[in-house]
Write an enzyme that holds these catalytic residues in place. Structure first.
Site, PDB file in Angstrom:
ATOM      1  N   ARG A  31       0.820  -1.216   0.000  1.00 25.12           N
ATOM      2  CA  ARG A  31       0.000   0.000   0.000  1.00 25.12           C
ATOM      3  C   ARG A  31       0.855   1.268   0.000  1.00 25.12           C
ATOM      4  NH1 ARG A  31      -5.314  -1.944   3.379  1.00 25.12           N
ATOM      5  NH2 ARG A  31      -6.487  -2.326   1.482  1.00 25.12           N
ATOM      6  N   LYS A 202     -18.168 -16.985   1.824  1.00 23.12           N
ATOM      7  CA  LYS A 202     -19.632 -16.948   1.884  1.00 23.12           C
ATOM      8  C   LYS A 202     -20.306 -16.395   0.637  1.00 23.12           C
ATOM      9  CE  LYS A 202     -20.041 -16.232   6.841  1.00 23.12           C
ATOM     10  NZ  LYS A 202     -20.199 -15.098   7.759  1.00 23.12           N
ATOM     11  N   GLY A 358     -10.958  -9.394  -1.661  1.00 29.66           N
ATOM     12  CA  GLY A 358     -10.851 -10.687  -0.964  1.00 29.66           C
ATOM     13  C   GLY A 358      -9.432 -11.214  -0.895  1.00 29.66           C
ATOM     14  N   GLY A 381     -12.612  -4.502  -0.124  1.00 31.72           N
ATOM     15  CA  GLY A 381     -14.021  -4.107  -0.097  1.00 31.72           C
ATOM     16  C   GLY A 381     -14.338  -3.051  -1.135  1.00 31.72           C
TER      17      GLY A 381
HETATM   18  P1  AMP Z   1     -13.205 -13.983   1.229  1.00 32.95           P
HETATM   19  O1  AMP Z   1     -12.669 -12.972   2.202  1.00 32.95           O
HETATM   20  O2  AMP Z   1     -14.665 -13.949   1.042  1.00 32.95           O
HETATM   21  O3  AMP Z   1     -12.449 -13.922  -0.081  1.00 32.95           O
HETATM   22  O4  AMP Z   1     -12.957 -15.410   1.870  1.00 32.95           O
HETATM   23  C1  AMP Z   1     -11.691 -15.901   2.075  1.00 32.95           C
HETATM   24  C2  AMP Z   1     -11.712 -17.015   3.063  1.00 32.95           C
HETATM   25  O5  AMP Z   1     -12.522 -18.078   2.593  1.00 32.95           O
HETATM   26  C3  AMP Z   1     -10.340 -17.599   3.290  1.00 32.95           C
HETATM   27  O6  AMP Z   1      -9.950 -17.344   4.600  1.00 32.95           O
HETATM   28  C4  AMP Z   1     -10.510 -19.062   3.025  1.00 32.95           C
HETATM   29  O7  AMP Z   1      -9.836 -19.877   3.944  1.00 32.95           O
HETATM   30  C5  AMP Z   1     -12.002 -19.270   3.135  1.00 32.95           C
HETATM   31  N1  AMP Z   1     -12.445 -20.457   2.390  1.00 32.95           N
HETATM   32  C6  AMP Z   1     -12.192 -20.754   1.115  1.00 32.95           C
HETATM   33  N2  AMP Z   1     -12.688 -21.949   0.776  1.00 32.95           N
HETATM   34  C7  AMP Z   1     -13.294 -22.448   1.871  1.00 32.95           C
HETATM   35  C8  AMP Z   1     -13.981 -23.666   2.161  1.00 32.95           C
HETATM   36  N3  AMP Z   1     -14.149 -24.596   1.231  1.00 32.95           N
HETATM   37  N4  AMP Z   1     -14.464 -23.825   3.401  1.00 32.95           N
HETATM   38  C9  AMP Z   1     -14.285 -22.873   4.344  1.00 32.95           C
HETATM   39  N5  AMP Z   1     -13.646 -21.703   4.134  1.00 32.95           N
HETATM   40  C10 AMP Z   1     -13.149 -21.490   2.911  1.00 32.95           C
END
Ligand code: AMP
Length: 399
Positions: A31, A202, A358, A381
């Site tokens: 950054r 999610k 992400g 974000g």
């Molecule tokens: P995000 O911030 O929405 O991009 O989510 C990232 C997080 O999703 C990471 O910390 C990953 O470990 C988690 N993640 C990815 N695949 C899975 C999975 N199959 N089950 C649980 N967590 C997951």
């Protein structure tokens, strides 16, 4: 940045929210590095730079007596590193606004750089307080916003402050411009086929993005934890995988919508499953529709990796948001790695690839592939919201 900086004091909002270790050493300076072109340009053009940024969430982690934990959250930790990078001895003020800050800004000369204290030490910052913003505005003749990572927040230093500058006195910085240009390359008239790769934990975090992609992408690859809500919607057995029960109906609706619009959705054919959320758990590879009771899908399997890579390598525009599995644990990082490699390969064949929002950014950096994709966004974000089609307050305020 079409402003004349000569002999001007320029108030620049940067995003220096960098990770620090317990000895307050910077562990990733992306950054800071990303903001250097804007700062250097202003100095080269004969201006003086007054920098504002936040660092962490000091108001949420107060000392026991209710005071700010200055030792932990002070921007003074960054002064030495920033001075080295800029080759200019950066001055520091222990206030963002107030008598000392006013004095420091006033006495700043052309070619000099002043870093003000953490904007979030001030209670009004995250509330977009007008009194605080007005005080901030007095430091500069001109205002430049280069904090893309915070552009989705309507805070005093990112949005409100801009009200106190005329249209001819404010501008987006070079980083902010670059982020917008790259995002627009995906959103406006992209070269086709367009493939979006969406992963992460999610579905609920990515609903708006998925809706937007229905009108933009030719292919949508869904991996990570969120894939299992879709698998369930298709009638699959998901065991203990991360399924958002209240989003299963929505997933069905999205699948139907994609079909109607001719958007191809790719879910992982197979998964690496484990009997616990741990790198030491027992593991197996199975069809994603048939995950046994007590087991959970933690990465996309080899068949899925192959299919996803083939789609990606035929694409001309690629957007990637979110990892394919729990890549932080080595046994479940292969899927994300395979995607990163495929995106790099497609890019080498002329595709435009944007990695934004992400943990996919962390994954690409971790794999040393950040130079092999077209653009890696600095804003998690903020990039997500921009891609969803929202107008970001930090951008709106300077336009
Ligand atoms: P995000 O911030 O929405 O991009 O989510 C990232 C997080 O999703 C990471 O910390 C990953 O470990 C988690 N993640 C990815 N695949 C899975 C999975 N199959 N089950 C649980 N967590 C997951």
């Amino acid at each position: 940045m079409n402003l004349d900086f000569k002999n001007k004091k320029v108030l620049v909002r940067v995003d220096f929210n960098v990770p620090l270790n317990d000895k307050f050493k910077i562990t990733d300076d992306t950054r800071i590095k990303s903001a250097l072109p804007t700062i250097k340009k202003i100095l080269k053009d004969g201006g003086a730079v007054i920098l504002m940024s936040h660092l962490g969430r000091p108001q949420k982690k107060l000392n026991e007596d209710g005071s700010i934990n200055v030792k932990k959250f002070t921007l003074e930790h960054l002064v030495k590193h920033l001075s080295t990078k800029l080759k200019v001895k950066v001055k520091f003020c222990k206030e963002t606004v107030g008598k000392e800050a006013t004095k420091a800004a006033k006495s700043l000369k052309k070619g000099e750089v002043l870093l003000l204290e953490n904007t979030r030490f001030n209670k009004g910052e995250t509330k977009g307080d007008t009194k605080l913003a007005k005080e901030m505005s007095k430091h500069g003749d001109l205002y430049v916003n280069d904090a893309f990572g915070t552009a989705h927040r309507e805070h005093a230093s990112t949005a409100t402050v801009a009200k106190y500058f005329k249209k001819s006195e404010k501008s987006a910085g070079l980083l902010l411009q670059k982020e917008i240009e790259n995002a627009n390359r995906v959103l406006n008239n992209p070269a086709r086929p367009v493939t979006a790769i969406v992963g992460g934990a999610k579905v609920s975090d990515k609903i708006m993005l998925l809706e937007k992609l229905m009108n933009l992408a030719n292919n949508i690859i869904i991996g990570g934890g969120m894939a299992y809500t879709f698998i369930k919607a298709k009638g699959g057995l998901t065991g203990n995988s991360l399924v958002e029960e209240d989003k299963v109906k929505l997933a069905s609706r999205l699948l139907a919508k994609a079909k109607k619009k001719g958007v191809k959705i790719y879910l992982p054919k197979d998964s690496i499953i484990a009997d616990a959320f741990s790198d030491k758990a027992k593991k197996d590879t199975v069809y994603s529709m048939r995950i046994r009771k007590g087991w959970m899908g933690l990465d996309v399997g080899p068949k899925a990796q192959k299919e996803f890579a083939a789609v990606i390598e035929k694409s001309k525009t690629i957007l990637w948001n979110g990892p394919m599995g729990v890549f932080e644990m080595k046994p479940y990082a292969k899927g994300t790695m395979a995607i990163a490699k495929a995106v790099a390969k497609a890019t080498s064949k002329g595709a435009f690839s944007l990695v934004g929002g992400g943990d996919s950014v962390a994954a690409v950096n971790q794999m040393g592939l950040s130079d092999k994709v077209s653009y890696v966004s600095t804003g998690g974000g903020a990039m997500l919201e921009f891609l969803e089609g929202k107008e970001l307050p930090g951008i709106k305020a300077i336009n």
